[in-house]
Design a protein around this motif. Structure first.
Motif, PDB file in Angstrom:
ATOM      1  N   GLU A  84       0.856  -1.188   0.000  1.00 20.16           N
ATOM      2  CA  GLU A  84       0.000   0.000   0.000  1.00 20.16           C
ATOM      3  C   GLU A  84       0.885   1.228   0.000  1.00 20.16           C
ATOM      4  N   PRO A  85       0.654   2.241  -0.775  1.00 16.15           N
ATOM      5  CA  PRO A  85      -0.339   2.219  -1.846  1.00 16.15           C
ATOM      6  C   PRO A  85       0.161   1.403  -3.043  1.00 16.15           C
ATOM      7  N   GLN A  86      -0.779   0.931  -3.817  1.00 13.69           N
ATOM      8  CA  GLN A  86      -0.456   0.192  -5.027  1.00 13.69           C
ATOM      9  C   GLN A  86       0.207   1.125  -6.030  1.00 13.69           C
ATOM     10  N   PRO A  87       1.137   0.610  -6.839  1.00 16.00           N
ATOM     11  CA  PRO A  87       1.727   1.473  -7.877  1.00 16.00           C
ATOM     12  C   PRO A  87       0.672   1.852  -8.915  1.00 16.00           C
ATOM     13  N   ASP A  88       0.845   3.028  -9.517  1.00 17.44           N
ATOM     14  CA  ASP A  88      -0.069   3.436 -10.580  1.00 17.44           C
ATOM     15  C   ASP A  88       0.050   2.467 -11.754  1.00 17.44           C
ATOM     16  N   VAL A  89      -1.078   2.232 -12.405  1.00 13.40           N
ATOM     17  CA  VAL A  89      -1.132   1.396 -13.597  1.00 13.40           C
ATOM     18  C   VAL A  89      -1.445   2.329 -14.760  1.00 13.40           C
ATOM     19  N   ALA A  90      -0.449   2.572 -15.596  1.00 16.01           N
ATOM     20  CA  ALA A  90      -0.626   3.499 -16.713  1.00 16.01           C
ATOM     21  C   ALA A  90      -1.512   2.912 -17.800  1.00 16.01           C
ATOM     22  N   LEU A  91      -1.440   1.604 -17.978  1.00 13.32           N
ATOM     23  CA  LEU A  91      -2.234   0.920 -18.994  1.00 13.32           C
ATOM     24  C   LEU A  91      -2.389  -0.530 -18.593  1.00 13.32           C
ATOM     25  N   LYS A  92      -3.626  -0.991 -18.549  1.00 16.72           N
ATOM     26  CA  LYS A  92      -3.898  -2.408 -18.326  1.00 16.72           C
ATOM     27  C   LYS A  92      -4.741  -2.905 -19.490  1.00 16.72           C
ATOM     28  N   LEU A  93      -4.171  -3.824 -20.256  1.00 11.38           N
ATOM     29  CA  LEU A  93      -4.887  -4.458 -21.358  1.00 11.38           C
ATOM     30  C   LEU A  93      -5.366  -5.814 -20.865  1.00 11.38           C
ATOM     31  N   SER A  94      -6.669  -6.081 -21.001  1.00  9.38           N
ATOM     32  CA  SER A  94      -7.253  -7.325 -20.504  1.00  9.38           C
ATOM     33  C   SER A  94      -8.026  -8.015 -21.616  1.00  9.38           C
ATOM     34  N   ALA A  95      -7.568  -9.201 -21.999  1.00  9.52           N
ATOM     35  CA  ALA A  95      -8.295 -10.014 -22.977  1.00  9.52           C
ATOM     36  C   ALA A  95      -9.219 -10.945 -22.195  1.00  9.52           C
ATOM     37  N   ARG A  96     -10.518 -10.822 -22.417  1.00  6.66           N
ATOM     38  CA  ARG A  96     -11.525 -11.634 -21.735  1.00  6.66           C
ATOM     39  C   ARG A  96     -12.221 -12.511 -22.771  1.00  6.66           C
ATOM     40  N   PHE A  97     -11.983 -13.813 -22.690  1.00  8.63           N
ATOM     41  CA  PHE A  97     -12.421 -14.718 -23.750  1.00  8.63           C
ATOM     42  C   PHE A  97     -13.907 -15.023 -23.702  1.00  8.63           C
ATOM     43  N   ALA A  98     -14.514 -15.169 -22.525  1.00 10.59           N
ATOM     44  CA  ALA A  98     -15.950 -15.472 -22.448  1.00 10.59           C
ATOM     45  C   ALA A  98     -16.774 -14.355 -23.099  1.00 10.59           C
ATOM     46  N   GLU A  99     -16.361 -13.095 -22.861  1.00 15.82           N
ATOM     47  CA  GLU A  99     -17.091 -11.940 -23.413  1.00 15.82           C
ATOM     48  C   GLU A  99     -16.541 -11.497 -24.761  1.00 15.82           C
ATOM     49  N   ARG A 100     -15.404 -12.108 -25.178  1.00 15.77           N
ATOM     50  CA  ARG A 100     -14.720 -11.704 -26.419  1.00 15.77           C
ATOM     51  C   ARG A 100     -14.477 -10.194 -26.436  1.00 15.77           C
ATOM     52  N   GLN A 101     -13.889  -9.709 -25.325  1.00  8.69           N
ATOM     53  CA  GLN A 101     -13.588  -8.293 -25.153  1.00  8.69           C
ATOM     54  C   GLN A 101     -12.092  -8.100 -24.928  1.00  8.69           C
ATOM     55  N   PHE A 102     -11.558  -7.022 -25.474  1.00 13.38           N
ATOM     56  CA  PHE A 102     -10.180  -6.608 -25.197  1.00 13.38           C
ATOM     57  C   PHE A 102     -10.290  -5.248 -24.531  1.00 13.38           C
ATOM     58  N   LEU A 103     -10.181  -5.236 -23.198  1.00 10.55           N
ATOM     59  CA  LEU A 103     -10.466  -4.058 -22.386  1.00 10.55           C
ATOM     60  C   LEU A 103      -9.185  -3.303 -22.070  1.00 10.55           C
ATOM     61  N   ARG A 104      -9.322  -2.013 -21.782  1.00 10.47           N
ATOM     62  CA  ARG A 104      -8.187  -1.212 -21.327  1.00 10.47           C
ATOM     63  C   ARG A 104      -8.643  -0.272 -20.226  1.00 10.47           C
ATOM     64  N   ASN A 105      -7.664  -0.007 -19.343  1.00 12.21           N
ATOM     65  CA  ASN A 105      -7.979   0.741 -18.148  1.00 12.21           C
ATOM     66  C   ASN A 105      -6.686   1.288 -17.557  1.00 12.21           C
TER      67      ASN A 105
END
Length: 178
Positions: A84-105
């Motif tokens: 704590e605190p968690q490091p900042d995440v400048a970009l998180k790319l998430s491939a989700r296969f059940a939803e067939r989504q490529f998310l970013r956050n």
């Protein structure tokens, strides 16, 4: 045993030096098992010098046969889940296969931004190879998969050099990083 040209390519930087951009000098080893160990998922490695306009990160791999998801993140420091605190995440790319989504956050000062989802198609196929390229520009990251431009993600972390770690986890095998 000698290291093949393909294995040397796995650890080149964008400047074609054999010191990888993830801050591990001397990664080239005559032992193939050492290279496999270095690319084991979950993976965390330093980006030498942090991000800057013109720099790119390349992740090549093979999706697992029955994947749920995988994530590729660019963070400001390594940190741990319990830290704590968690490091900042400048970009998180998430491939989700059940939803067939490529998310970013992104996550800045402990607050996640609204997840961005819309893309024209889902570029990942179970048990197939892929190549993700993250190009850093002055105001945004441009994301390409298998040479196709997918989307832009505008910087939430404004200090690009502070983005110094790449983290990869989930249902994939890493074959090359650069």
């Amino acid at each position: 045993m000698a290291v093949s040209a393909t294995e040397k390519d796995a650890i080149k930087t964008e400047d074609d030096h054999h010191n990888d951009s993830f801050g591990n000098p001397g990664l080239i080893s005559p032992d193939r098992e050492d290279i496999a160990r270095l690319l084991k998922v979950p993976f965390s490695g330093r980006i030498r010098g942090g991000m800057r306009p013109g720099k790119k990160i390349i992740v090549m791999g093979i999706v697992d046969l029955e994947p749920d998801s995988f994530d590729v993140s660019l963070t400001c420091g390594r940190g741990t889940e319990k830290e704590e605190p968690q490091p900042d995440v400048a970009l998180k790319l998430s491939a989700r296969f059940a939803e067939r989504q490529f998310l970013r956050n992104s996550c800045v000062s402990g607050k996640w931004s609204e997840e961005e989802k819309s893309i024209d198609y889902f570029p990942f196929i179970p048990d197939q190879p892929f190549r993700i390229e993250i190009h850093c520009e002055h105001t945004r990251f441009r994301i390409f998969v298998d040479g196709n431009p997918l989307f832009d993600f505008f910087h939430k972390v404004k200090s690009l050099p502070s983005i110094d770690t790449v983290r990869i986890e989930g249902g994939l095998q890493i074959t090359k990083l650069g």
